[in-house]
Design a protein around this motif. Sequence first.
Motif, mmCIF file in Angstrom:
data_model
loop_
_atom_site.group_PDB
_atom_site.id
_atom_site.type_symbol
_atom_site.label_atom_id
_atom_site.label_comp_id
_atom_site.label_asym_id
_atom_site.label_seq_id
_atom_site.Cartn_x
_atom_site.Cartn_y
_atom_site.Cartn_z
ATOM 1 N N ASN A 36 0.747 -1.200 0.016
ATOM 2 C CA ASN A 36 0.016 -0.008 0.195
ATOM 3 C C ASN A 36 0.845 1.343 -0.266
ATOM 4 O OD1 ASN A 36 -2.328 -1.664 -0.045
ATOM 5 N ND2 ASN A 36 -2.731 -1.089 2.121
ATOM 6 N N ARG A 37 1.905 1.083 0.618
ATOM 7 C CA ARG A 37 2.783 2.459 0.594
ATOM 8 C C ARG A 37 3.417 2.646 -0.728
ATOM 9 N NH1 ARG A 37 5.746 5.506 4.528
ATOM 10 N NH2 ARG A 37 4.725 4.361 5.910
ATOM 11 N N PHE A 40 0.764 4.238 -2.555
ATOM 12 C CA PHE A 40 0.446 5.742 -2.165
ATOM 13 C C PHE A 40 1.601 6.621 -2.764
ATOM 14 C CE2 PHE A 40 2.082 8.909 1.091
ATOM 15 C CZ PHE A 40 0.724 9.401 1.290
ATOM 16 N N ASP A 72 0.344 1.567 7.443
ATOM 17 C CA ASP A 72 0.060 1.626 6.271
ATOM 18 C C ASP A 72 -0.709 3.226 6.052
ATOM 19 O OD1 ASP A 72 -1.483 1.537 3.854
ATOM 20 O OD2 ASP A 72 -2.452 0.092 4.351
ATOM 21 N N THR A 74 -2.234 4.826 3.706
ATOM 22 C CA THR A 74 -3.406 4.721 3.106
ATOM 23 C C THR A 74 -4.751 4.639 4.037
ATOM 24 O OG1 THR A 74 -3.534 2.174 2.681
ATOM 25 C CG2 THR A 74 -2.664 3.607 1.134
ATOM 26 N N LEU A 77 -4.962 8.136 5.120
ATOM 27 C CA LEU A 77 -5.325 9.016 3.871
ATOM 28 C C LEU A 77 -6.813 8.648 3.704
ATOM 29 C CD1 LEU A 77 -4.070 10.928 1.955
ATOM 30 C CD2 LEU A 77 -3.867 8.929 0.289
ATOM 31 N N ARG A 78 -7.185 7.657 4.133
ATOM 32 C CA ARG A 78 -8.890 7.094 4.151
ATOM 33 C C ARG A 78 -9.489 8.075 5.188
ATOM 34 N NH1 ARG A 78 -8.552 1.948 5.200
ATOM 35 N NH2 ARG A 78 -7.857 1.530 2.973
#
Length: 96
Positions: A36-37, A40, A72, A74, A77-78
Amino acid sequence: MTTIEFASETPRITTRPAVATLVVNAIANSYRAWKNRRAFYRLGEMTDAELADIGLTRADLHVAIDVPFGRDPTVKLRAIASERADTIEDLAHQVG
């Protein structure tokens, strides 16, 4: 073998799968965070207009990347995008 001897051996047998599960989960979580990084970082290659289309700003990326390396970004961010959407929705209800 007596009942007492059997009972004392049981915890060692059941502990091994639990430890193995923890290790496997830790590896899986680390791999997911790494994957996920990488995704990202691809967001950083987008233009500001493209980021706005998905409800993000470049500043959101800078805030989200401050999480520790094993985490993570994300997820952060979410949360940022969700808070913004909720705020916009609340403002729309106040106007309408």
